[in-house]
Enzyme design. Structure first.
Site: not given
Length: 332
Positions: A175, A270, A300
């Protein structure tokens, strides 16, 4: 703006179904609520409560040891944790050194968030360093990036002390940690800094712009909604994206040649899917050996919040297998 208010998120586009083992999990996860000072403080506290050294080591106490250390950073000492095998069975010249950079939208999180690579310590004998960095909006980009680059420099300079081969240095993050890992790799290339053996980018946030089809398609799913992403982007990159450049938003880099071999994975559900696919294509275009995995129906951070789901185990195994093959090329 409160990212937890569902009416702020547009109706989702037509989309494939979520992985059945993940379909319900996201409903119990708070979203990246960082739009106001109060929301951000509460979310930071939530992450610090969940992601601790004790929780990170759970089940691995017999195989992995940790050490706390302050390392130098551009604005002062940065707290770091070093993980090593309890019983090292590999020779020093083959031991990887891994800089792990945590996620959290560049505005929250700590060094234990998203630390899914302790299997590399157990299996490969890797030495893993994970360090704190300054957070937005108190410290927008490039502060988090410069802190992370300083951690890489420190790790490279102390390879002998830490017990790994300096030619086996890898950077990884998920991320926002993937944002910083990719940026650090570009800085190392352009500043003639530490030589990287590889980079592992897990569902990385690589672009400051939010107008991607996957953002609209899955922008109603925790832990990162479209509204969350707009807030976090403003905090990290500035209201006018004045802090976005080729290092802080790597999709802006015109040339990716010279980067190390890359493993990149992302879920099909995602919000960062499309920017990650674009980055992988750019890496291939510029001659970088790149392996891409897209996990069907995965949202995600799926492996962090649902680590025992079969698809999470598959993702972890694929990353470990890539690392094995990366270092087995020495013996080919």
């Amino acid at each position: 703006m409160s990212a937890s208010v569902s009416t702020s998120t547009p109706a989702p586009m037509v989309r494939p179904a979520l992985d059945p083992d993940l379909a319900a999990v996201h409903r119990g996860i708070p979203t990246l609520d960082v739009g106001t000072d109060e929301e951000r403080a509460a979310y930071r506290e939530f992450l610090h409560t969940i992601f601790t050294l004790q929780n990170t080591l759970r089940g691995k106490e017999e195989t992995v040891v940790s050490e706390e250390r302050d390392i130098p950073g551009p604005a002062g000492p940065m707290r770091a944790t070093i993980f090593r095998p309890k019983h090292q069975t590999h020779s020093v010249d083959e031991i990887p050194g891994v800089l792990h950079i945590h996620g959290g939208g560049l505005s929250s999180g700590n060094r234990y968030l998203g630390l899914t690579v302790l299997d590399w310590v157990e299996t490969l004998g890797a030495v893993v360093v994970t360090a704190e960095y300054r957070l937005a909006p108190e410290h927008p980009h490039p502060a988090p990036l410069e802190d992370s680059y300083a951690a890489l420099q420190w790790m490279s300079a102390h390879a002998a002390e830490l017990g790994f081969s300096p030619r086996n240095l890898v950077v990884t993050g998920g991320s926002a940690g993937g944002n910083l890992a990719a940026g650090v790799a570009l800085l190392a290339r352009d500043r003639q800094g530490p030589t990287l053996r590889g980079q592992v980018l897990m569902y990385p946030w690589l672009d400051d712009r939010t107008d991607w089809p996957s953002v609209h398609q899955y922008g109603d799913i925790a832990p990162v909604t479209e509204a969350d992403l707009l807030d976090a982007s403003t905090l990290a990159f500035g209201a006018n994206h004045e802090h976005a450049d080729l290092y802080t938003a790597p999709t802006r880099a015109p040339d990716l040649s010279g980067l190390p071999p890359t493993f990149l994975d992302v879920g099909a559900a995602d919000v960062f899917r499309d920017q990650d696919l674009a980055y992988a294509a750019a890496l291939w275009r510029d001659g970088v050996a790149t392996e891409l995995h897209v996990w069907p129906g995965a949202w995600h951070g799926f492996d962090v919040f649902a680590p025992d789901a079969p698809i999470s185990r598959r993702a972890g195994a694929a990353r470990l297998d890539w690392m094995r093959r990366l270092f087995s090329s020495d013996r080919a």
